[in-house]
Design a protein around this motif. Structure first.
Motif, PDB file in Angstrom:
ATOM      1  N   PRO A   1      65.415 -21.064  77.630  1.00  0.00           N
ATOM      2  CA  PRO A   1      66.101 -22.423  77.222  1.00  0.00           C
ATOM      3  C   PRO A   1      65.393 -23.111  76.613  1.00  0.00           C
ATOM      4  O   PRO A   1      64.134 -23.203  76.410  1.00  0.00           O
ATOM      5  CB  PRO A   1      66.191 -22.979  78.757  1.00  0.00           C
ATOM      6  N   SER A   2      65.782 -24.479  76.014  1.00  0.00           N
ATOM      7  CA  SER A   2      65.384 -25.314  75.257  1.00  0.00           C
ATOM      8  C   SER A   2      65.631 -26.772  75.910  1.00  0.00           C
ATOM      9  O   SER A   2      66.794 -27.072  76.493  1.00  0.00           O
ATOM     10  CB  SER A   2      66.218 -25.465  73.817  1.00  0.00           C
ATOM     11  N   PRO A   3      64.567 -27.613  75.741  1.00  0.00           N
ATOM     12  CA  PRO A   3      64.810 -28.915  76.335  1.00  0.00           C
ATOM     13  C   PRO A   3      66.031 -29.635  75.465  1.00  0.00           C
ATOM     14  O   PRO A   3      66.381 -30.591  76.293  1.00  0.00           O
ATOM     15  CB  PRO A   3      63.481 -29.625  76.099  1.00  0.00           C
ATOM     16  N   ASP A   4      66.393 -29.349  74.412  1.00  0.00           N
ATOM     17  CA  ASP A   4      67.451 -29.857  73.717  1.00  0.00           C
ATOM     18  C   ASP A   4      68.943 -29.556  74.198  1.00  0.00           C
ATOM     19  O   ASP A   4      69.790 -29.996  73.916  1.00  0.00           O
ATOM     20  CB  ASP A   4      67.410 -29.325  72.204  1.00  0.00           C
ATOM     21  N   TRP A   5      68.776 -28.570  75.196  1.00  0.00           N
ATOM     22  CA  TRP A   5      70.006 -28.237  75.939  1.00  0.00           C
ATOM     23  C   TRP A   5      70.477 -29.373  77.184  1.00  0.00           C
ATOM     24  O   TRP A   5      71.616 -29.197  77.781  1.00  0.00           O
ATOM     25  CB  TRP A   5      70.015 -26.958  76.590  1.00  0.00           C
ATOM     26  N   PHE A   6      69.808 -30.290  77.039  1.00  0.00           N
ATOM     27  CA  PHE A   6      70.085 -31.353  78.191  1.00  0.00           C
ATOM     28  C   PHE A   6      70.227 -32.871  77.403  1.00  0.00           C
ATOM     29  O   PHE A   6      69.418 -33.372  76.567  1.00  0.00           O
ATOM     30  CB  PHE A   6      68.901 -31.541  79.252  1.00  0.00           C
ATOM     31  N   ASP A   7      71.111 -33.535  78.032  1.00  0.00           N
ATOM     32  CA  ASP A   7      71.306 -34.880  77.749  1.00  0.00           C
ATOM     33  C   ASP A   7      70.521 -36.047  78.746  1.00  0.00           C
ATOM     34  O   ASP A   7      71.037 -35.937  79.856  1.00  0.00           O
ATOM     35  CB  ASP A   7      72.693 -35.456  77.821  1.00  0.00           C
ATOM     36  N   TYR A   8      69.369 -36.627  78.301  1.00  0.00           N
ATOM     37  CA  TYR A   8      68.809 -37.301  79.153  1.00  0.00           C
ATOM     38  C   TYR A   8      69.110 -38.687  79.279  1.00  0.00           C
ATOM     39  O   TYR A   8      68.599 -39.438  80.124  1.00  0.00           O
ATOM     40  CB  TYR A   8      67.116 -37.178  78.658  1.00  0.00           C
ATOM     41  N   THR A   9      70.098 -39.205  78.443  1.00  0.00           N
ATOM     42  CA  THR A   9      70.293 -40.682  78.171  1.00  0.00           C
ATOM     43  C   THR A   9      71.201 -40.966  79.474  1.00  0.00           C
ATOM     44  O   THR A   9      71.335 -42.162  79.787  1.00  0.00           O
ATOM     45  CB  THR A   9      71.129 -40.975  77.056  1.00  0.00           C
ATOM     46  N   VAL A  10      71.563 -40.206  80.438  1.00  0.00           N
ATOM     47  CA  VAL A  10      72.220 -40.359  81.574  1.00  0.00           C
ATOM     48  C   VAL A  10      71.388 -40.912  82.652  1.00  0.00           C
ATOM     49  O   VAL A  10      71.849 -41.441  83.601  1.00  0.00           O
ATOM     50  CB  VAL A  10      73.221 -39.376  82.178  1.00  0.00           C
ATOM     51  N   VAL A  11      70.224 -40.576  82.908  1.00  0.00           N
ATOM     52  CA  VAL A  11      69.229 -40.700  83.837  1.00  0.00           C
ATOM     53  C   VAL A  11      68.986 -42.054  84.274  1.00  0.00           C
ATOM     54  O   VAL A  11      69.001 -42.379  85.536  1.00  0.00           O
ATOM     55  CB  VAL A  11      67.910 -39.747  83.609  1.00  0.00           C
ATOM     56  N   ALA A  12      68.687 -42.960  83.346  1.00  0.00           N
ATOM     57  CA  ALA A  12      68.388 -44.629  83.569  1.00  0.00           C
ATOM     58  C   ALA A  12      69.555 -45.098  84.164  1.00  0.00           C
ATOM     59  O   ALA A  12      69.106 -45.879  85.536  1.00  0.00           O
ATOM     60  CB  ALA A  12      67.992 -45.321  82.507  1.00  0.00           C
ATOM     61  N   ASP A  13      70.687 -44.795  83.884  1.00  0.00           N
ATOM     62  CA  ASP A  13      71.926 -45.576  84.736  1.00  0.00           C
ATOM     63  C   ASP A  13      72.158 -44.892  86.325  1.00  0.00           C
ATOM     64  O   ASP A  13      72.455 -45.477  86.974  1.00  0.00           O
ATOM     65  CB  ASP A  13      73.047 -45.048  84.082  1.00  0.00           C
ATOM     66  N   GLN A  14      71.644 -43.562  86.217  1.00  0.00           N
ATOM     67  CA  GLN A  14      71.869 -43.144  87.725  1.00  0.00           C
ATOM     68  C   GLN A  14      70.939 -43.669  88.381  1.00  0.00           C
ATOM     69  O   GLN A  14      71.005 -43.991  89.839  1.00  0.00           O
ATOM     70  CB  GLN A  14      71.550 -41.398  87.582  1.00  0.00           C
TER      71      GLN A  14
END
Length: 367
Positions: free
Chosen positions: A120-133
Motif C-alpha cells: 500500500p501507499s500512505p497516499d491511499w488515506f485521507d488524514y485531514t479527517v482525524v483532527a475533527d474526530q
C-alpha cells in the motif's frame, strides 16, 4: 474530574477520583447489547461513564479493493479474506473475516518479496479527517484513542503473518532471516510513514495510540526475547518514538504470555500494556504490578475466556475487585477486559462488571 484528567493522572501513576474505565466489544456483542439495553452503544458508554473513545482514523481513498468470485475480499496488502461464522455457546455467533490466501506464502527469496506488487501507499488515506474526530471526543471530556483496523493498525508481526502465513513467518525468523527482514521491513516502512502523517494531521488533538501485535501464545512468547529484539524491537520502538514526538501516549495490545518481553517493551518507551490475559502463563496481575508497575501502566485483565462468558454476575464482580486490588493502587491501571466481549457474554455479566467498578473503583481504595 472528567475522563481526560482521570486517565492522564492514572497514566502518570497517580490516583484520580476513580479507576479509569474502558470497554471493548465485538460487533456481535454490540448488537446483543443494543437489543437488550434498548440503547445505542454510544449512549450506553456515556450512561456508564466509560472514559476512552476510539476514533475511526484516516479515511481510505485508495484504489478499489478487489472482490473475488469465491467470496473473498482483498486488503491493501493483497491478503484475501473470506467470511466465517463462529458458533458460540448458547446459540450465539460471531462473523469474522478469516485469511483465505496469504500471497507471499510461496516466496523463497528476498527478490520475490521485493518484487511483490501489492504494497500500500500512505497516499491511499485521507488524514485531514482525524483532527475533527479527536475534537469531537475531547468536547465530551473523553480520551481520544486511535487503534485502527486491519487496514491501518500499526503492527509488524501480524501483517507478516497475514502475508506469509503464521507458521511460515515464524519459521522464517529462524531459517530464512533475510526473507523475514524483507517482509517486516516493507511493513514497517509503510506504517512509519502512515503514522507520521496521522500524527501530524492530528496535531495536539490525539491522546492515545493503540498499537496491536500479538507476541504471545497461552503458554509463552511466540518468539524468543532475543529474536524479538533482533527482528521487532527497532520498529516497535520507532512507532512509540513517532507518537511521543507528538506528545501522544502509547498503549500496546498483545494477547498471550509475554512476561519475558515486558522489560524490552519498557526500554522502548511503552506507556501502557494491554490485554493482561489472565489465563496466560506468567501474567498474574499482582506480580506484574509488583515487578513492572513503577515503569508501566496496565489496561485490561478481566477474563473473556472464562469469567465473563461463563461466570455468574457474582464471580464477575469478584474478579473486578481482584483486578482493582492488584493493579489500581498508586494509579497506573485502566479497568477493562483482556479482549473484546463476544456475543456469548451475558449482558448481565457486563452490568455486573460495571456495577463492581462503581463499588470498588473509587479512590482511596477500600478493598
Amino acid at each position: 474530574m472528567d475522563s481526560r484528567e482521570r486517565t492522564f493522572l492514572a497514566l502518570d501513576h497517580e490516583e484520580p477520583d476513580r479507576v479509569p474505565l474502558d470497554l471493548w466489544m465485538s460487533r456481535g456483542f454490540q448488537s446483543r447489547l443494543e437489543a437488550e439495553s434498548g440503547l445505542p452503544v454510544a449512549a450506553f458508554l456515556d450512561l456508564h461513564d466509560v472514559d476512552l473513545r476510539y476514533i475511526a482514523g484516516p479515511r481510505y481513498i485508495g484504489p478499489p479493493l478487489r472482490h473475488w468470485d469465491d467470496g473473498s475480499d482483498e486488503d491493501i496488502w493483497g491478503v484475501r479474506r473470506r467470511p466465517a461464522v463462529v458458533r458460540l455457546a448458547g446459540g450465539a455467533s460471531e462473523r469474522y473475516m478469516e485469511v483465505a490466501v496469504s500471497p507471499l506464502a510461496t516466496a523463497d527469496s528476498v527478490d520475490q518479496v521485493e518484487a511483490y506488487p501489492h504494497s500500500p501507499s500512505p497516499d491511499w488515506f485521507d488524514y485531514t479527517v482525524v483532527a475533527d474526530q479527536c475534537r469531537t471526543v475531547r468536547r465530551q471530556g473523553r480520551v481520544a484513542v486511535f487503534m485502527g483496523d486491519r487496514l491501518n493498525r500499526l503492527a509488524q508481526l501480524k501483517p507478516a503473518m497475514y502475508l506469509r502465513g503464521v507458521e511460515q513467518i515464524l519459521a522464517d525468523l529462524a531459517l530464512a532471516p533475510d526473507l523475514a527482514r524483507a517482509i517486516i521491513g516493507r511493513i514497517r516502512a509503510f506504517y512509519e510513514e502512515y503514522a507520521a502523517r496521522l500524527f501530524a494531521a492530528a496535531g495536539a488533538e490525539l491522546d492515545l495510540l493503540l498499537t496491536g501485535d500479538d507476541f504471545g501464545s497461552q503458554g509463552g512468547p511466540l518468539v524468543s526475547p532475543a529474536m524479538w529484539t533482533e527482528f521487532l524491537q527497532e520498529g516497535f520502538a520507532r512507532y512509540i518514538e513517532l507518537a511521543h514526538e507528538h506528545r501522544i501516549r502509547v498503549m500496546h495490545h498483545t494477547c498471550g504470555a509475554v512476561r519475558p518481553l515486558i522489560p524490552r517493551f519498557i526500554r522502548c518507551g511503552l506507556d501502557v500494556l494491554q490485554s493482561l490475559q489472565p489465563e496466560a502463563a506468567g501474567m498474574d496481575p499482582a506480580s506484574l504490578k509488583a515487578e513492572f508497575g513503577a515503569d508501566l501502566a496496565f489496561h485490561g485483565g478481566l477474563s473473556i475466556q472464562r469469567t465473563l462468558p461463563f461466570g455468574t454476575p457474582a464471580e464477575v464482580a469478584a474478579e473486578v475487585r481482584e483486578r482493582i486490588a492488584a493493579l489500581a493502587p498508586g494509579g497506573g491501571y485502566i479497568l477493562g477486559t483482556a479482549h473484546n466481549l463476544q456475543a456469548d457474554v451475558p449482558v448481565a455479566n457486563l452490568l455486573a462488571m460495571l456495577a463492581a467498578h462503581r463499588d470498588y473503583g473509587r479512590y482511596p481504595l477500600s478493598i
